[in-house]
Design a protein around this motif. Structure first.
Motif, PDB file in Angstrom:
ATOM      1  N   ARG A 292       0.801  -1.227   0.000  1.00  0.00           N
ATOM      2  CA  ARG A 292       0.000   0.000   0.000  1.00  0.00           C
ATOM      3  C   ARG A 292       0.831   1.273   0.000  1.00  0.00           C
ATOM      4  O   ARG A 292       0.282   2.374   0.039  1.00  0.00           O
ATOM      5  CB  ARG A 292      -0.927  -0.002   1.227  1.00  0.00           C
ATOM      6  N   VAL A 293       2.162   1.159  -0.033  1.00  0.00           N
ATOM      7  CA  VAL A 293       3.034   2.340  -0.021  1.00  0.00           C
ATOM      8  C   VAL A 293       3.938   2.297  -1.249  1.00  0.00           C
ATOM      9  O   VAL A 293       4.534   1.257  -1.548  1.00  0.00           O
ATOM     10  CB  VAL A 293       3.907   2.392   1.255  1.00  0.00           C
ATOM     11  N   ASN A 294       4.015   3.410  -1.960  1.00  0.00           N
ATOM     12  CA  ASN A 294       4.906   3.485  -3.116  1.00  0.00           C
ATOM     13  C   ASN A 294       6.332   3.721  -2.615  1.00  0.00           C
ATOM     14  O   ASN A 294       6.711   4.843  -2.295  1.00  0.00           O
ATOM     15  CB  ASN A 294       4.485   4.617  -4.046  1.00  0.00           C
ATOM     16  N   VAL A 295       7.102   2.647  -2.550  1.00  0.00           N
ATOM     17  CA  VAL A 295       8.457   2.732  -2.011  1.00  0.00           C
ATOM     18  C   VAL A 295       9.503   2.958  -3.101  1.00  0.00           C
ATOM     19  O   VAL A 295      10.698   3.003  -2.814  1.00  0.00           O
ATOM     20  CB  VAL A 295       8.809   1.454  -1.218  1.00  0.00           C
ATOM     21  N   LYS A 296       9.032   3.102  -4.339  1.00  0.00           N
ATOM     22  CA  LYS A 296       9.969   3.257  -5.446  1.00  0.00           C
ATOM     23  C   LYS A 296      10.128   4.689  -5.918  1.00  0.00           C
ATOM     24  O   LYS A 296      10.978   4.981  -6.748  1.00  0.00           O
ATOM     25  CB  LYS A 296       9.530   2.368  -6.619  1.00  0.00           C
ATOM     26  N   GLN A 297       9.286   5.586  -5.410  1.00  0.00           N
ATOM     27  CA  GLN A 297       9.422   6.997  -5.773  1.00  0.00           C
ATOM     28  C   GLN A 297       9.178   7.837  -4.521  1.00  0.00           C
ATOM     29  O   GLN A 297       8.115   8.374  -4.279  1.00  0.00           O
ATOM     30  CB  GLN A 297       8.434   7.395  -6.871  1.00  0.00           C
ATOM     31  N   VAL A 298      10.209   7.940  -3.701  1.00  0.00           N
ATOM     32  CA  VAL A 298      10.111   8.554  -2.375  1.00  0.00           C
ATOM     33  C   VAL A 298      10.461  10.041  -2.456  1.00  0.00           C
ATOM     34  O   VAL A 298      11.353  10.444  -3.209  1.00  0.00           O
ATOM     35  CB  VAL A 298      11.046   7.843  -1.384  1.00  0.00           C
ATOM     36  N   THR A 299       9.748  10.842  -1.659  1.00  0.00           N
ATOM     37  CA  THR A 299      10.060  12.261  -1.522  1.00  0.00           C
ATOM     38  C   THR A 299      10.810  12.472  -0.212  1.00  0.00           C
ATOM     39  O   THR A 299      10.328  12.084   0.849  1.00  0.00           O
ATOM     40  CB  THR A 299       8.776  13.111  -1.507  1.00  0.00           C
ATOM     41  N   MET A 300      11.983  13.074  -0.296  1.00  0.00           N
ATOM     42  CA  MET A 300      12.763  13.402   0.900  1.00  0.00           C
ATOM     43  C   MET A 300      12.487  14.850   1.279  1.00  0.00           C
ATOM     44  O   MET A 300      12.560  15.753   0.431  1.00  0.00           O
ATOM     45  CB  MET A 300      14.258  13.195   0.614  1.00  0.00           C
ATOM     46  N   VAL A 537       4.940  -3.724  -4.012  1.00  0.00           N
ATOM     47  CA  VAL A 537       5.473  -4.564  -2.945  1.00  0.00           C
ATOM     48  C   VAL A 537       6.981  -4.573  -3.096  1.00  0.00           C
ATOM     49  O   VAL A 537       7.501  -4.891  -4.159  1.00  0.00           O
ATOM     50  CB  VAL A 537       4.927  -6.006  -3.021  1.00  0.00           C
ATOM     51  N   SER A 538       7.688  -4.174  -2.052  1.00  0.00           N
ATOM     52  CA  SER A 538       9.143  -4.047  -2.137  1.00  0.00           C
ATOM     53  C   SER A 538       9.798  -5.406  -2.276  1.00  0.00           C
ATOM     54  O   SER A 538       9.263  -6.429  -1.868  1.00  0.00           O
ATOM     55  CB  SER A 538       9.671  -3.333  -0.893  1.00  0.00           C
ATOM     56  N   ASP A 539      10.984  -5.385  -2.873  1.00  0.00           N
ATOM     57  CA  ASP A 539      11.755  -6.617  -3.043  1.00  0.00           C
ATOM     58  C   ASP A 539      12.226  -7.140  -1.695  1.00  0.00           C
ATOM     59  O   ASP A 539      12.458  -6.364  -0.796  1.00  0.00           O
ATOM     60  CB  ASP A 539      12.969  -6.363  -3.941  1.00  0.00           C
TER      61      ASP A 539
END
Length: 539
Positions: A292-300, A537-539
């Motif tokens: 449920r979380v987009n972990v491939k395009q993160v905003t810092m 889903v993260s690797d």
């Protein structure tokens, strides 16, 4: 959610010691996770089965120890700091429920101002081609000097309300007033504990990390400090921060993978842990977090020293390849070193938001301008703006909770809530331009196109303070008129359509048309692939 877990590889940063102990150590990572909650949150029993839903106190627990830490940080007597918090914010709670279920609905297209507040209790229809449950973009937030995981709850909470999962770190690098590190059952006693216990062989449950003043240069953060900054300490602190940021990212990856129960079992912020809620992570529906979380395009995102850490993240592309855009609020640029080679140049979209007090700090302003220029030269869009009438704490909860301090002593003119609104509006507008659609926040985005304004030709200096007060406060020669006029001008502009050159925001740097067009083309192409916000889903 409040989460503290041991890191896989505990280690130290630099050889700096005090009282025979390494100053900078990575043992656990502590975060607060702000996120959109499901319908029904706050009604009936909470997910853990408790009759009453609970909320986190703004002043981190144990409040007595934290208040004393603020006394040391600010130079006040500890008893006076405790008294101050006792009569002001001792019982203040963050307006968010603990351990609520993650939202499963898309927001409606209507807003509450035109359709009434009840519209927010209705689910919206998924955009064409999207799943029934939205996948939320991820923000990692790094606080500034004197900050904590709760000190920016207004910003983090606003982002969460627009459909972001925000992981707010509490850094253990000696830049917060006080933080407490829980020890696992096999942890060793801290020197401080052993010194204060009758039995030196007893293992401590926790250790305390207070604000670290640079040796023989305690005011190294001050503009114009003749000694400059303590480069060795600040570089080591940045190194520790980057390690914590990576640990926080790995933590959310585990949750997103569907293994949140593993995090709950390792969590040290539970009954028996210092600074913990007795509920810990009880009742969290971990299965609802899977993918449920987009972990491939993160905003810092970072403020002050946290903004400096954000820039360092952008420079280390290989280690932080998952960071795709960044927002920096009032960056403290002194600890930054120039990029050693072209590979370190920033090549992802960047938004820099300054307070007016920091914009007048010429040396620092040159640093943030150079970062925007560097980004643009690498083909990524960047913006630099100033929110007028604001000071350094205007990006945090401190101006909301202590408006009279900000107004009387720091000469903040703009209403604190309005300052947060402008920060959020500009940030959402920026993200809407640089992140592929559809994202949940696009569904409820309403702002005044702040980034469309043209850059100033010359910086006004009406509120520029004297050198000895540079960056700390503003200068108001006619204080009453300075406070009344901005509010009056806003009302006239709203009611009568009167145009004024005295906008709430100054723009200093905007991307060239061709740079922005090329980037928007890339965003559109990513949108067409329909994968940017698919179930991740993260690797």
């Amino acid at each position: 959610m409040d989460i503290e877990i041991p890191v896989a590889s505990p280690r130290t940063f630099s050889h700096i010691k005090r009282h025979g102990q390494h100053l900078l150590q990575l043992k656990t990572v502590l975060v607060a996770v702000y996120y959109p909650s499901a319908f029904g949150s706050g009604v009936g029993k909470d997910p853990g089965g408790y009759v009453k839903w609970s909320r986190e106190t703004w002043l981190p627990r144990p409040r007595l120890k934290t208040a004393q830490g603020y006394g040391l940080f600010s130079g006040l007597a500890q008893w006076l700091a405790v008294l101050w918090f006792l009569v002001s914010t001792w019982f203040t709670k963050i307006p968010a429920f603990r351990n609520a279920d993650l939202a499963t609905h898309w927001p409606v297209l209507q807003d509450s101002k035109t359709s009434g507040w009840k519209i927010k209790n209705q689910p919206g229809s998924p955009p064409e081609g999207q799943s029934e449950e939205p996948v939320f973009p991820l923000i990692i937030f790094s606080h500034g000097m004197g900050g904590s995981r709760t000190a920016y709850s207004s910003l983090c909470g606003e982002f969460a309300s627009y459909g972001f999962v925000v992981v707010a770190l509490e850094h253990r690098d000696g830049t917060g007033p006080r933080t407490l590190i829980n020890h696992p059952t096999e942890g060793f006693a801290s020197a401080e504990h052993e010194k204060n216990t009758n039995d030196p062989g007893v293992k401590a449950r926790f250790e305390t990390v207070d604000y670290i003043f640079p040796k023989d240069n305690p005011m190294d953060t001050s503009p114009g400090n003749p000694q400059g900054i303590d480069g060795e300490l600040r570089t080591a602190q940045l190194g520790l921060r980057l390690a914590e940021i990576d640990e926080a990212y790995q933590l959310i990856n585990v949750i997103n993978r569907g293994d949140g129960l593993d995090i709950a079992q390792r969590n040290l912020r539970k009954a028996g842990g210092v600074g913990a809620s007795s509920r810990g992570l009880e009742g969290v529906n971990w299965s609802g977090w899977k993918g449920r979380v987009n972990v491939k395009q993160v905003t810092m995102v970072g403020h002050s020293f946290g903004a400096a850490a954000t820039v360092e993240v952008l420079r280390q592309k290989e280690d932080f390849h998952w960071v795709k855009q960044a927002i920096i609020y009032d960056i403290w640029g002194a600890p930054l070193k120039p990029a050693s080679n072209l590979e370190q140049h920033i090549n992802v979209p960047l938004l820099a938001v300054n307070s007016e007090a920091f914009t007048y700090w010429e040396e620092n302003f040159k640093t943030v301008t150079s970062l925007c220029e560097e980004t643009s030269e690498c083909g990524a869009p960047s913006w630099l703006m100033t929110v007028r009438g604001t000071v350094h704490i205007s990006h945090s909860d401190f101006c909301i909770l202590y408006p009279h301090v900000a107004s009387i002593f720091l000469k903040m003119v703009l209403k604190p809530e309005r300052a947060i609104d402008l920060n959020i509006n500009a940030s959402l507008e920026f993200l809407a331009r640089v992140i592929a659609k559809p994202a949940p926040f696009h569904r409820s985005l309403r702002n005044g196109q702040i980034l469309e304004q043209q850059p100033l030709e010359k910086l006004p200096t009406k509120l520029k303070p004297d050198e000895e007060r540079m960056a700390r406060r503003l200068k108001l020669e006619h204080e009453m008129r300075g406070r009344v006029n901005p509010k009056l001008r806003r009302r006239l502009k709203k009611v009568g359509g009167i145009h004024s050159d005295d906008n709430e925001v100054w723009m200093h740097f905007v991307p060239a048309d061709e740079v922005l067009e090329r980037w928007e083309t890339r965003v559109a192409e990513a949108e067409d692939t329909n994968g940017s916000f698919g179930r991740q889903v993260s690797d």
